[in-house]
Design an enzyme around this catalytic site. Sequence first.
Site, PDB file in Angstrom:
ATOM      1  CG  ASP A   1       3.781   1.825  -5.964  1.00  0.00           C
ATOM      2  OD1 ASP A   1       4.852   1.302  -6.528  1.00  0.00           O
ATOM      3  OD2 ASP A   1       3.498   0.855  -5.116  1.00  0.00           O
TER       4      ASP A   1
ATOM      5  CB  ALA B   1      -0.857  -0.143   1.192  1.00  0.00           C
ATOM      6  CE  LYS B   2       5.893   0.538  -3.286  1.00  0.00           C
ATOM      7  NZ  LYS B   2       5.184  -0.551  -3.683  1.00  0.00           N
ATOM      8  NE  ARG B   3      -3.075   3.468   1.273  1.00  0.00           N
ATOM      9  CZ  ARG B   3      -3.416   2.961   0.164  1.00  0.00           C
ATOM     10  NH1 ARG B   3      -1.898   2.999  -0.698  1.00  0.00           N
ATOM     11  NH2 ARG B   3      -4.348   2.345  -0.239  1.00  0.00           N
TER      12      ARG B   3
END
Lengths: 278, 278
Positions: B96, A92-94
Amino acid sequence: MTRKQLIEQIKLKRSFLCVGLDTDIKKIPSCLLDLEDPIFEFNKRIIEATADLCVAYKPNIAFYESRGAQGWRSLQRTCEIIPKSCLNIADAKRGDIGNTADMYAKTFFSKEVSGLEFDAVTVAPYMGEDSISPFLEYPGKWSVVLALTSNKGSLDFQFLADLSGKRLFEHVIEKVNALGSSEQVMYVVGATRGEYFKDIRRIAPDHFLLVPGIGAQGGSLQEVCAFGMNKECGLLVNATRSIIYASKGSDFAERAREEAQKLQIEMEQELQKIGILI
Amino acid sequence: MTRKQLIEQIKLKRSFLCVGLDTDIKKIPSCLLDLEDPIFEFNKRIIEATADLCVAYKPNIAFYESRGAQGWRSLQRTCEIIPKSCLNIADAKRGDIGNTADMYAKTFFSKEVSGLEFDAVTVAPYMGEDSISPFLEYPGKWSVVLALTSNKGSLDFQFLADLSGKRLFEHVIEKVNALGSSEQVMYVVGATRGEYFKDIRRIAPDHFLLVPGIGAQGGSLQEVCAFGMNKECGLLVNATRSIIYASKGSDFAERAREEAQKLQIEMEQELQKIGILI
């Protein structure tokens, strides 16, 4: 899944493969498109065909989110069928702060809140400590923090060095090392940056590293293992497109299995070198 | 909404207020909880009560996503009722690469794909150019890139300086300036970092800055304006909790309007100083 359990699975399956589930409706075989939930059906067949060859699955949330509420349901259903023997990583690379970071942590870790329950989530570090620590408050869950990524743009900021020569990705690892242990923190380190694994192992000798960039992105498994493996393996190597899109035909699951098996066999050889297989 | 149209709205409404819609089911008045979609109903009343006083709304995606498919529907319905006179910003802080970044861009910019259509999305820069440029390929849409945030953890990495003294947030701005114009790029700069607006205006004189940290986080509107305003305003100042949670009772919308109006009046005074009001 604890660190110990993960290492047990690696020994048992003789593999440290993570299969990326970047499931794109435009790329899956046309024979699935008439089904009620093609994304879920694709994932189900990929998982059934590969679950004994890998120790983790990593759905990339963008591919589900981009389909709105419908995509969110496909993700929930996928989550439910990932076997307990595999680490389930939300890519998710939150990265947000305070109560927002806590909301993201709840989203991916608390089934009663969102309908989803992952074992791990990828986290972006730009905003610093208060964007990472809320994820560390969930016992038994993993935070996988971006350190050195596999893309061209990783050169833009991640190598920025201070007066002492310490680079941003090293600052990130040192900071996050102080926030959580190697029982709950992993780092993302791209396979296309093989030579830097030595520098990273100097400051994170025990941590698991999640390694994208093998396969379609051109990274070398041998190089990653030579510089990045520790005595308990310490690597989860991800492959996505080379496995899930190995065929566009109705044999996609069999072909995915073949590609996963090739990697598993290479990984078994690497594991033999460090002597943790019986 | 183009830059020119945004400036027109600022002059017309005598405001550069952005209202954050971090709508938390645990914080909204209990009188809404029996309705079919309490989150949407809350947002609807907040929007109706404040739309003439602000030029932007900023739903924080975490608060919707954490409620799964149901939350995603509340977000879609909220999106549909935000008036065209207001910039609609998805506070998603996505970051991303390649096809994943493109999926995130589609999620927030392409209604036919996700059911959502925002004017702008917040983007995290850690992964570099290829995590930002896919968002810039949508004509008429805005990318709002994190530069210097308002939280404590912003000190951890954003101030990392190279040999020349240039700090990470300055590297980010210079890099992104080269990727897109001030017609499509904004930067997030926290109100709690008032003294740094001067440094930022030196490298980004024309860009709009999205400024969180006023209100509950303690930033000063006067200080932000003194150092951060340019001749066309160039600021969108966000307030969230001080407005949307001004009351926990059934008067929440009226109280939200009062709080928004206080800020609008202060903003009108600031706009008079730069002489763009008639």
